[in-house]
Design a protein around this motif. Structure first.
Motif, PDB file in Angstrom:
ATOM      1  N   LEU A   1      -3.313 -17.514  12.268  1.00  0.00           N
ATOM      2  CA  LEU A   1      -1.960 -17.084  12.602  1.00  0.00           C
ATOM      3  C   LEU A   1      -1.913 -16.290  13.902  1.00  0.00           C
ATOM      4  O   LEU A   1      -0.898 -16.304  14.603  1.00  0.00           O
ATOM      5  N   SER A   2      -2.984 -15.585  14.216  1.00  0.00           N
ATOM      6  CA  SER A   2      -3.005 -14.791  15.446  1.00  0.00           C
ATOM      7  C   SER A   2      -3.087 -15.677  16.678  1.00  0.00           C
ATOM      8  O   SER A   2      -2.378 -15.466  17.671  1.00  0.00           O
TER       9      SER A   2
ATOM     10  N   LYS B   1      -2.545 -18.952  16.664  1.00  0.00           N
ATOM     11  CA  LYS B   1      -1.646 -20.099  16.518  1.00  0.00           C
ATOM     12  C   LYS B   1      -2.398 -21.429  16.638  1.00  0.00           C
ATOM     13  O   LYS B   1      -2.019 -22.323  17.401  1.00  0.00           O
TER      14      LYS B   1
ATOM     15  N   TRP C   1       4.350 -26.355  14.177  1.00  0.00           N
ATOM     16  CA  TRP C   1       3.718 -25.042  14.007  1.00  0.00           C
ATOM     17  C   TRP C   1       4.694 -24.039  13.403  1.00  0.00           C
ATOM     18  O   TRP C   1       4.322 -23.257  12.534  1.00  0.00           O
TER      19      TRP C   1
ATOM     20  N   GLU D   1       3.754 -22.113  10.100  1.00  0.00           N
ATOM     21  CA  GLU D   1       3.542 -20.667  10.208  1.00  0.00           C
ATOM     22  C   GLU D   1       4.333 -19.897   9.150  1.00  0.00           C
ATOM     23  O   GLU D   1       3.796 -19.010   8.486  1.00  0.00           O
TER      24      GLU D   1
ATOM     25  N   ARG E   1       2.440 -17.709   6.335  1.00  0.00           N
ATOM     26  CA  ARG E   1       2.649 -16.253   6.253  1.00  0.00           C
ATOM     27  C   ARG E   1       3.188 -15.846   4.885  1.00  0.00           C
ATOM     28  O   ARG E   1       3.089 -14.675   4.500  1.00  0.00           O
TER      29      ARG E   1
END
Length: 227
Positions: free
Chosen positions: A141-142, A144, A160, A164, A168
């Motif tokens: 997630l950081s 991507k 994405w 995402e 999350r």
């Protein structure tokens, strides 16, 4: 059981359900407080400071949706809805109001307890893990990025965005409206066909068997869940 007991607030006006929940939760080491109306729930929550809330929508005074709003005004405590309402519109409304999950009555106690444990892991004190690992692919997630079989998977910006928001909220039911508003904007919240298209594309790229997905799960008429 040693250590502090997790505080659970049960909000329901059905005595049999309250009794069953109290017994099962106490046996498993939870500290239980009970409220039988919406107004009482808000009062008890302010004093008891629960770490998780089980909330019925059909309360005798105010609607459970209003209770969610009252709680969300000052706390991000996980809220699991337990309701006899089966209309998907009620589920979506509750999720959009700030609930974390939705279980319909009649319910299995084992399933409810599993949902509570999942909600606890996502609770306000949980630290988000920037890397989400499944047996098939890994989501960073950081940075991507998505990796599968040691190779970077190319995703479009929209793909994405959908992945995402699900990653999350892993384990949590995310409503169609929330995904559409977040990824496409408020003017597109009714364009549910977008989601069918993009989830199909993501499954083709990430799932071993796209027609029987293990990780990108459809909750028919309600939303999607990453697991």
């Amino acid at each position: 059981m040693t250590g502090a007991r997790t505080r659970v607030l049960v909000v329901d006006d059905e005595p049999q359900i309250v009794r069953a929940l109290r017994i099962n939760l106490n046996v498993r080491g939870y500290e239980v407080a009970v409220a039988v109306s919406g107004a009482e729930a808000l009062r008890v929550a302010a004093n008891f400071r629960p770490e998780i809330v089980i909330l019925d929508l059909g309360l005798p005074d105010i609607d459970g949706i209003d209770v969610i709003g009252g709680l969300r005004g000052w706390t991000d405590v996980p809220i699991v809805i337990l309701s006899a309402r089966t209309d998907s519109a009620d589920t979506v409304e509750a999720l959009d109001a700030g609930a974390d999950d939705f279980v319909t009555k009649p319910f299995g106690m084992d399933e409810l307890l599993a949902r509570l444990r999942a909600a606890q892991r996502r609770g306000p004190h949980a630290t988000e893990n920037a890397v989400v690992v499944t047996e098939t692919f890994t989501v960073d997630l950081s940075n991507k990025t998505v990796m599968r079989d040691g190779q970077k998977v190319h995703l479009t910006r929209t793909e994405w965005g959908v992945l995402e928001i699900l990653a999350r909220n892993r384990g949590k039911l995310v409503s169609q409206r929330e995904i559409l508003q977040t990824v496409w904007g408020p003017r597109h919240e009714r364009e549910t066909h977008y989601l069918r298209i993009y989830l199909g594309q993501l499954r083709q790229k990430l799932e071993d068997d796209p027609s029987h997905p293990k990780h990108l799960i459809t909750e028919t008429g309600m939303g999607y869940r990453f697991q």
